[in-house]
Design a protein around this motif. Sequence first.
Motif, PDB file in Angstrom:
ATOM      1  N   ARG A 240       0.842  -1.192  -0.206  1.00  0.00           N
ATOM      2  CA  ARG A 240      -0.008   0.304   0.357  1.00  0.00           C
ATOM      3  C   ARG A 240       0.902   1.633   0.104  1.00  0.00           C
ATOM      4  NH1 ARG A 240      -5.468  -1.489   1.347  1.00  0.00           N
ATOM      5  NH2 ARG A 240      -5.263  -3.790   1.368  1.00  0.00           N
ATOM      6  N   ASP A 241       0.469   1.859  -0.571  1.00  0.00           N
ATOM      7  CA  ASP A 241       0.638   3.622  -0.332  1.00  0.00           C
ATOM      8  C   ASP A 241       0.499   4.287   0.988  1.00  0.00           C
ATOM      9  OD1 ASP A 241      -2.046   4.670  -0.883  1.00  0.00           O
ATOM     10  OD2 ASP A 241      -1.365   5.221  -2.428  1.00  0.00           O
ATOM     11  N   ARG A 242       1.636   5.680   0.947  1.00  0.00           N
ATOM     12  CA  ARG A 242       0.973   5.896   2.072  1.00  0.00           C
ATOM     13  C   ARG A 242      -0.397   6.660   2.642  1.00  0.00           C
ATOM     14  NH1 ARG A 242       5.876   9.919   2.838  1.00  0.00           N
ATOM     15  NH2 ARG A 242       7.660   8.964   2.342  1.00  0.00           N
ATOM     16  N   GLU A 243      -1.688   6.781   1.441  1.00  0.00           N
ATOM     17  CA  GLU A 243      -3.152   7.372   1.394  1.00  0.00           C
ATOM     18  C   GLU A 243      -3.686   5.733   2.230  1.00  0.00           C
ATOM     19  OE1 GLU A 243      -1.408   8.085  -0.866  1.00  0.00           O
ATOM     20  OE2 GLU A 243      -0.749   9.656   0.032  1.00  0.00           O
ATOM     21  N   GLY A 244      -2.927   4.923   2.142  1.00  0.00           N
ATOM     22  CA  GLY A 244      -3.304   3.053   2.287  1.00  0.00           C
ATOM     23  C   GLY A 244      -4.321   2.094   1.091  1.00  0.00           C
ATOM     24  N   GLU A 245      -3.918   2.775   0.161  1.00  0.00           N
ATOM     25  CA  GLU A 245      -4.574   2.133  -0.783  1.00  0.00           C
ATOM     26  C   GLU A 245      -3.512   0.839  -1.537  1.00  0.00           C
ATOM     27  OE1 GLU A 245      -7.267   3.174  -2.746  1.00  0.00           O
ATOM     28  OE2 GLU A 245      -7.826   4.896  -0.679  1.00  0.00           O
ATOM     29  N   VAL A 246      -3.896  -0.066  -2.239  1.00  0.00           N
ATOM     30  CA  VAL A 246      -3.130  -0.528  -3.349  1.00  0.00           C
ATOM     31  C   VAL A 246      -2.217  -0.657  -4.325  1.00  0.00           C
ATOM     32  CG1 VAL A 246      -2.790  -3.660  -4.085  1.00  0.00           C
ATOM     33  CG2 VAL A 246      -5.138  -2.516  -2.041  1.00  0.00           C
ATOM     34  N   ALA A 247      -1.140  -0.451  -4.005  1.00  0.00           N
ATOM     35  CA  ALA A 247      -0.534   0.531  -4.835  1.00  0.00           C
ATOM     36  C   ALA A 247       0.334  -0.358  -6.071  1.00  0.00           C
ATOM     37  CB  ALA A 247       0.559   1.835  -4.593  1.00  0.00           C
ATOM     38  N   ARG A 248       0.818  -1.594  -5.666  1.00  0.00           N
ATOM     39  CA  ARG A 248       1.856  -2.656  -6.112  1.00  0.00           C
ATOM     40  C   ARG A 248       1.187  -4.039  -5.682  1.00  0.00           C
ATOM     41  NH1 ARG A 248       6.729  -3.043  -3.674  1.00  0.00           N
ATOM     42  NH2 ARG A 248       6.622  -2.276  -2.173  1.00  0.00           N
ATOM     43  N   MET A 249       1.868  -4.729  -6.379  1.00  0.00           N
ATOM     44  CA  MET A 249       2.450  -5.953  -6.416  1.00  0.00           C
ATOM     45  C   MET A 249       3.520  -6.867  -5.920  1.00  0.00           C
ATOM     46  SD  MET A 249       0.136  -7.873  -8.528  1.00  0.00           S
ATOM     47  CE  MET A 249       0.305  -9.881  -8.244  1.00  0.00           C
ATOM     48  N   SER A 250       4.018  -7.775  -5.399  1.00  0.00           N
ATOM     49  CA  SER A 250       5.421  -8.929  -5.645  1.00  0.00           C
ATOM     50  C   SER A 250       4.151  -9.842  -6.191  1.00  0.00           C
ATOM     51  CB  SER A 250       5.889  -8.810  -4.302  1.00  0.00           C
ATOM     52  OG  SER A 250       6.966  -9.573  -4.096  1.00  0.00           O
ATOM     53  N   TYR A 251       4.505 -10.363  -6.997  1.00  0.00           N
ATOM     54  CA  TYR A 251       4.633 -11.907  -7.933  1.00  0.00           C
ATOM     55  C   TYR A 251       6.052 -11.946  -8.563  1.00  0.00           C
ATOM     56  CZ  TYR A 251       2.289 -14.781 -11.179  1.00  0.00           C
ATOM     57  OH  TYR A 251       2.779 -15.800 -11.949  1.00  0.00           O
ATOM     58  N   ALA A 252       6.540 -13.204  -8.856  1.00  0.00           N
ATOM     59  CA  ALA A 252       7.012 -14.530 -10.085  1.00  0.00           C
ATOM     60  C   ALA A 252       8.900 -13.520  -9.573  1.00  0.00           C
ATOM     61  CB  ALA A 252       6.782 -13.680 -11.037  1.00  0.00           C
ATOM     62  N   LEU A 253       9.173 -13.524  -8.575  1.00  0.00           N
ATOM     63  CA  LEU A 253      10.055 -12.302  -8.308  1.00  0.00           C
ATOM     64  C   LEU A 253      10.043 -10.877  -9.163  1.00  0.00           C
ATOM     65  CD1 LEU A 253      12.387 -15.444  -8.735  1.00  0.00           C
ATOM     66  CD2 LEU A 253      11.598 -14.407  -6.482  1.00  0.00           C
ATOM     67  N   ARG A 254       9.089 -10.624  -8.972  1.00  0.00           N
ATOM     68  CA  ARG A 254       8.720  -8.695  -9.510  1.00  0.00           C
ATOM     69  C   ARG A 254       7.719  -8.104  -9.170  1.00  0.00           C
ATOM     70  NH1 ARG A 254      11.722 -11.708 -12.302  1.00  0.00           N
ATOM     71  NH2 ARG A 254      12.018 -11.631 -14.980  1.00  0.00           N
ATOM     72  N   GLN A 255       8.426  -7.015  -8.979  1.00  0.00           N
ATOM     73  CA  GLN A 255       7.323  -5.585  -8.414  1.00  0.00           C
ATOM     74  C   GLN A 255       6.330  -5.346  -9.258  1.00  0.00           C
ATOM     75  OE1 GLN A 255       7.012  -5.062  -5.197  1.00  0.00           O
ATOM     76  NE2 GLN A 255       8.597  -6.687  -4.442  1.00  0.00           N
ATOM     77  N   LEU A 256       5.307  -5.047  -9.213  1.00  0.00           N
ATOM     78  CA  LEU A 256       4.317  -5.291  -9.950  1.00  0.00           C
ATOM     79  C   LEU A 256       3.190  -3.839 -10.109  1.00  0.00           C
ATOM     80  CD1 LEU A 256       4.585  -8.090 -10.743  1.00  0.00           C
ATOM     81  CD2 LEU A 256       2.189  -7.547 -12.568  1.00  0.00           C
TER      82      LEU A 256
END
Length: 101
Positions: free
Chosen positions: A72-88
């Motif tokens: 999550r970002d500073r506002e608490g919103e989902v901003a990215r995910m970690s999958y397959a050794l990558r940051q999306l």
Amino acid sequence: MYTYAPYELADEQLSEYAGRYESNEWLNTVIAKRDGQLYLEVDGLVYPLLPVAKDSFIFRRRDSIVWIDFFRDREGEVARMSYALRQLTKASVNNGSSEQQ
């Protein structure tokens, strides 16, 4: 092998994760919400996600259990995910939702 206990998320919480996620490399994916369940859509395949903690899910791919985390970002919103050794990075909000409103 991962160990986990069942974890419940309310329907409105599931909507926070839905959207299109992109990496600067080859990997792009969609998290879709249908019928109160999240699905990972990647490479033409669809996997149901099982929540195991706040912002953490698993899914089964062949004989493997795959773990993904959302951040999550500073506002608490989902901003990215970690999958397959990558940051999306989340590129669109709720566009991944296949659920009818």
